[in-house]
Motif scaffolding. Structure first.
Motif, PDB file in Angstrom:
ATOM      1  N   ARG A   1      32.291 -54.145 -35.317  1.00 40.79           N
ATOM      2  CA  ARG A   1      33.314 -55.175 -35.598  1.00 40.79           C
ATOM      3  C   ARG A   1      32.969 -56.422 -34.770  1.00 40.79           C
ATOM      4  NH1 ARG A   1      38.632 -56.202 -33.678  1.00 40.79           N
ATOM      5  NH2 ARG A   1      40.003 -57.038 -35.310  1.00 40.79           N
ATOM      6  N   PRO A   2      32.030 -57.242 -35.263  1.00 31.35           N
ATOM      7  CA  PRO A   2      31.550 -58.379 -34.475  1.00 31.35           C
ATOM      8  C   PRO A   2      32.654 -59.376 -34.120  1.00 31.35           C
ATOM      9  CG  PRO A   2      30.088 -57.949 -36.331  1.00 31.35           C
ATOM     10  CD  PRO A   2      31.314 -57.122 -36.549  1.00 31.35           C
ATOM     11  N   GLN A   3      33.697 -59.531 -35.036  1.00 30.80           N
ATOM     12  CA  GLN A   3      34.748 -60.515 -34.760  1.00 30.80           C
ATOM     13  C   GLN A   3      35.593 -60.128 -33.557  1.00 30.80           C
ATOM     14  OE1 GLN A   3      34.427 -58.696 -37.432  1.00 30.80           O
ATOM     15  NE2 GLN A   3      36.363 -57.784 -38.143  1.00 30.80           N
ATOM     16  N   ARG A   4      35.488 -58.864 -33.145  1.00 27.69           N
ATOM     17  CA  ARG A   4      36.276 -58.448 -31.981  1.00 27.69           C
ATOM     18  C   ARG A   4      35.885 -59.246 -30.737  1.00 27.69           C
ATOM     19  NH1 ARG A   4      36.596 -52.239 -29.647  1.00 27.69           N
ATOM     20  NH2 ARG A   4      37.920 -52.699 -27.819  1.00 27.69           N
ATOM     21  N   MET A   5      34.616 -59.525 -30.615  1.00 24.94           N
ATOM     22  CA  MET A   5      34.165 -60.294 -29.463  1.00 24.94           C
ATOM     23  C   MET A   5      34.738 -61.711 -29.507  1.00 24.94           C
ATOM     24  SD  MET A   5      30.243 -60.886 -28.154  1.00 24.94           S
ATOM     25  CE  MET A   5      29.789 -61.668 -29.710  1.00 24.94           C
ATOM     26  N   VAL A   6      34.823 -62.296 -30.725  1.00 22.14           N
ATOM     27  CA  VAL A   6      35.395 -63.642 -30.862  1.00 22.14           C
ATOM     28  C   VAL A   6      36.886 -63.610 -30.535  1.00 22.14           C
ATOM     29  CG1 VAL A   6      35.780 -65.545 -32.463  1.00 22.14           C
ATOM     30  CG2 VAL A   6      33.647 -64.237 -32.569  1.00 22.14           C
ATOM     31  N   GLU A   7      37.559 -62.557 -31.020  1.00 20.00           N
ATOM     32  CA  GLU A   7      38.991 -62.451 -30.744  1.00 20.00           C
ATOM     33  C   GLU A   7      39.263 -62.310 -29.249  1.00 20.00           C
ATOM     34  OE1 GLU A   7      40.155 -59.142 -33.052  1.00 20.00           O
ATOM     35  OE2 GLU A   7      40.099 -60.198 -34.990  1.00 20.00           O
ATOM     36  N   GLU A   8      38.420 -61.471 -28.596  1.00 23.46           N
ATOM     37  CA  GLU A   8      38.595 -61.327 -27.153  1.00 23.46           C
ATOM     38  C   GLU A   8      38.374 -62.658 -26.448  1.00 23.46           C
ATOM     39  OE1 GLU A   8      35.922 -58.328 -25.970  1.00 23.46           O
ATOM     40  OE2 GLU A   8      37.116 -56.649 -26.780  1.00 23.46           O
ATOM     41  N   ARG A   9      37.364 -63.385 -26.896  1.00 18.02           N
ATOM     42  CA  ARG A   9      37.111 -64.692 -26.284  1.00 18.02           C
ATOM     43  C   ARG A   9      38.248 -65.658 -26.601  1.00 18.02           C
ATOM     44  NH1 ARG A   9      34.347 -61.799 -24.128  1.00 18.02           N
ATOM     45  NH2 ARG A   9      32.122 -61.927 -23.647  1.00 18.02           N
ATOM     46  N   GLU A  10      38.857 -65.542 -27.818  1.00 14.10           N
ATOM     47  CA  GLU A  10      39.966 -66.424 -28.182  1.00 14.10           C
ATOM     48  C   GLU A  10      41.171 -66.165 -27.279  1.00 14.10           C
ATOM     49  OE1 GLU A  10      42.622 -67.605 -32.142  1.00 14.10           O
ATOM     50  OE2 GLU A  10      41.312 -65.838 -32.127  1.00 14.10           O
ATOM     51  N   GLU A  11      41.455 -64.901 -27.021  1.00  7.67           N
ATOM     52  CA  GLU A  11      42.553 -64.557 -26.133  1.00  7.67           C
ATOM     53  C   GLU A  11      42.306 -65.097 -24.728  1.00  7.67           C
ATOM     54  OE1 GLU A  11      42.941 -60.392 -26.278  1.00  7.67           O
ATOM     55  OE2 GLU A  11      43.658 -60.303 -28.357  1.00  7.67           O
ATOM     56  N   GLN A  12      41.050 -64.955 -24.288  1.00 10.31           N
ATOM     57  CA  GLN A  12      40.732 -65.464 -22.960  1.00 10.31           C
ATOM     58  C   GLN A  12      40.900 -66.981 -22.900  1.00 10.31           C
ATOM     59  OE1 GLN A  12      36.842 -64.124 -21.953  1.00 10.31           O
ATOM     60  NE2 GLN A  12      37.418 -61.934 -21.921  1.00 10.31           N
ATOM     61  N   VAL A  13      40.444 -67.683 -23.960  1.00  6.04           N
ATOM     62  CA  VAL A  13      40.569 -69.148 -23.985  1.00  6.04           C
ATOM     63  C   VAL A  13      42.054 -69.551 -23.999  1.00  6.04           C
ATOM     64  CG1 VAL A  13      40.149 -71.207 -25.381  1.00  6.04           C
ATOM     65  CG2 VAL A  13      38.319 -69.528 -25.044  1.00  6.04           C
ATOM     66  N   SER A  14      42.873 -68.844 -24.810  1.00  2.00           N
ATOM     67  CA  SER A  14      44.306 -69.151 -24.877  1.00  2.00           C
ATOM     68  C   SER A  14      44.973 -68.936 -23.517  1.00  2.00           C
ATOM     69  CB  SER A  14      44.988 -68.284 -25.942  1.00  2.00           C
ATOM     70  OG  SER A  14      44.429 -68.529 -27.218  1.00  2.00           O
ATOM     71  N   ALA A  15      44.622 -67.820 -22.892  1.00  2.75           N
ATOM     72  CA  ALA A  15      45.196 -67.545 -21.577  1.00  2.75           C
ATOM     73  C   ALA A  15      44.802 -68.608 -20.565  1.00  2.75           C
ATOM     74  CB  ALA A  15      44.751 -66.156 -21.104  1.00  2.75           C
ATOM     75  N   LEU A  16      43.532 -69.005 -20.623  1.00  2.78           N
ATOM     76  CA  LEU A  16      43.084 -70.049 -19.689  1.00  2.78           C
ATOM     77  C   LEU A  16      43.758 -71.390 -19.983  1.00  2.78           C
ATOM     78  CD1 LEU A  16      39.243 -69.223 -19.510  1.00  2.78           C
ATOM     79  CD2 LEU A  16      40.960 -68.859 -17.725  1.00  2.78           C
ATOM     80  N   LEU A  17      43.940 -71.692 -21.291  1.00  3.47           N
ATOM     81  CA  LEU A  17      44.600 -72.948 -21.660  1.00  3.47           C
ATOM     82  C   LEU A  17      46.051 -72.946 -21.167  1.00  3.47           C
ATOM     83  CD1 LEU A  17      44.501 -75.633 -23.169  1.00  3.47           C
ATOM     84  CD2 LEU A  17      45.096 -74.411 -25.272  1.00  3.47           C
ATOM     85  N   GLU A  18      46.744 -71.827 -21.389  1.00  3.75           N
ATOM     86  CA  GLU A  18      48.131 -71.732 -20.931  1.00  3.75           C
ATOM     87  C   GLU A  18      48.214 -71.836 -19.415  1.00  3.75           C
ATOM     88  OE1 GLU A  18      52.165 -71.569 -21.112  1.00  3.75           O
ATOM     89  OE2 GLU A  18      50.709 -71.796 -22.755  1.00  3.75           O
ATOM     90  N   ARG A  19      47.296 -71.179 -18.774  1.00  2.00           N
ATOM     91  CA  ARG A  19      47.269 -71.242 -17.305  1.00  2.00           C
ATOM     92  C   ARG A  19      47.006 -72.667 -16.833  1.00  2.00           C
ATOM     93  NH1 ARG A  19      42.978 -67.937 -13.483  1.00  2.00           N
ATOM     94  NH2 ARG A  19      43.713 -68.758 -11.466  1.00  2.00           N
TER      95      ARG A  19
END
Length: 402
Positions: free
Chosen positions: A310-328
């Motif tokens: 499931r290659p998109q899983r890596m993108v999703e994980e990175r998206e969550e990390q980016v969102s968390a960093l943006l919110e932070r």
């Protein structure tokens, strides 16, 4: 000189021994022929002891010589050899024993012949004709083999039959020559030179069956040895049997114990080579199959990894990390702005509180003279002096009254 002795007037044994020694000392050196029956060479000793025997009369004499004398023939003389010794008789008086002191030893018959061959061998070896680094490698599969041998000889038959049995396609260029007698050396030399001049000849075999030392002498001839050493084509020596070692064996690029052995060493066996090829192919197939299986297992393991399933899983994980960093980042920036605003308000309040305008708003005024100086005491002004009064909402002029 006769001695005057009697039963009543005998002479001592020691005197008799000394007299015999005196008579023997007057003898000169003699050449003596005999067979060596005992030989004693002790390591480090400077003297060699041997016993010389006359087989026809069964008489033996002790012989001594310096090691340097015996070392000249040590390679070709051993127990049982017939020799000629140049020696001086000596009498050992204490034991009453006669011996010979040798100054030269020469082998007899074949021994003398071997001595000359040994001297020639040492001379040629000193020139480097027998050096191992001068040996040329034989080709793996010679297309044309030169063969020098006797006419219709067993050596020719052994080489041809064994070589063709091992590799039926092999070809021969045969030169039949005399292999013993006075004509052997020139004919063998001529044949070797002819085969060496043929460009297609890959290797030359010089073959002869067994024989006595005298029969094999042509293959120790200096002319033949030098001819073989000068050949550009590799030469194989197959002279006599295993114990026979003519000088040709030493100068040749390869020594074969017999003509049959020469055929085996020069020509590969087609059956053995086919078996070796089949084994190599099977080994290569096993190696390649094992490599493919290993790589296939590695590829399957890689495909079963989560990132590959499931290659998109890596993108999703990175998206969550980016969102968390943006919110932070937003929270951090908001906190920084709020704190800066609070600090600014506090600073403004302090500035306002300390500002002179605030004091003026409470009803105070600032008096200034015409030069702009502030009046701080009553004695600083004079009567009728005009002053400027500054209040919160403006300024006006006042006069000092007495």
């Amino acid at each position: 000189m006769a001695l005057n002795t009697s039963a009543d007037a005998p002479i001592p044994v020691g005197q008799v021994s000394r007299l015999i020694g005196g008579w023997i000392d007057r003898l000169g050196a003699v050449w003596v022929e005999g067979q060596i029956t005992q030989l004693s060479r002790r390591p480090g000793a400077g003297v060699v002891f041997l016993t010389l025997r006359d087989p026809s009369h069964d008489i033996s004499l002790s012989v001594t010589c310096y090691r340097v004398v015996f070392d000249r023939v040590a390679d070709i003389v051993s127990e049982g050899a017939r020799v000629v010794v140049h020696a001086k008789p000596e009498w050992y008086a204490p034991r009453g024993q006669l011996s010979l002191r040798a100054t030269e030893i020469r082998p007899v018959g074949v021994g003398e012949l071997l001595a000359r061959l040994e001297q020639l061998k040492k001379s040629l070896a000193a020139e480097g004709l027998f050096a191992l680094d001068a040996k040329r490698p034989l080709p793996f599969l010679p297309q044309l083999i030169g063969l020098v041998c006797g006419r219709a000889s067993a050596a020719e038959r052994d080489v041809l039959e064994n070589a063709r049995h091992r590799w039926p396609a092999v070809r021969f260029e045969v030169r039949n020559v005399a292999v013993q007698g006075v004509h052997a050396v020139p004919q063998v030399v001529k044949a070797v030179k002819e085969l060496d001049s043929v460009p297609d000849v890959d290797v030359i075999i010089v073959a002869r069956g067994g024989g006595s030392v005298e029969d094999l002498l042509p293959f120790s001839d200096e002319q033949l040895v030098r001819t073989v050493a000068a050949c550009r084509t590799p030469v194989v020596s197959a002279i006599g049997h295993e114990p026979d070692t003519p000088l040709l064996d030493l100068v040749a690029d390869l020594r074969a114990s017999t003509p049959t052995d020469a055929a085996k060493k020069v020509v590969p066996d087609v059956g053995e080579e086919l078996t070796r090829i089949r084994q190599l192919r099977e080994r290569a197939l096993r190696t390649i199959t094992g490599l493919l299986d290993r790589e296939e297992r590695g590829l399957a393991a890689a495909c079963h990894r989560p990132c590959m399933e499931r290659p998109q899983r890596m993108v999703e994980e990175r998206e969550e990390q980016v969102s968390a960093l943006l919110e932070r980042g937003r929270r951090t920036l908001g906190h920084l702005l709020d704190r800066a605003d609070s600090e600014l308000a506090h600073t403004r309040a302090r500035v306002v509180a300390l500002s002179p305008a605030a004091t003026l708003e409470r009803g105070y005024a600032v008096l200034q003279r015409a030069d702009g100086g502030v009046v701080r005491a009553a004695d600083e002004v004079s009567a009728e002096e005009k002053l400027r009064a500054r209040v919160a909402e403006g300024e006006f002029t006042v006069r000092v009254t007495p």
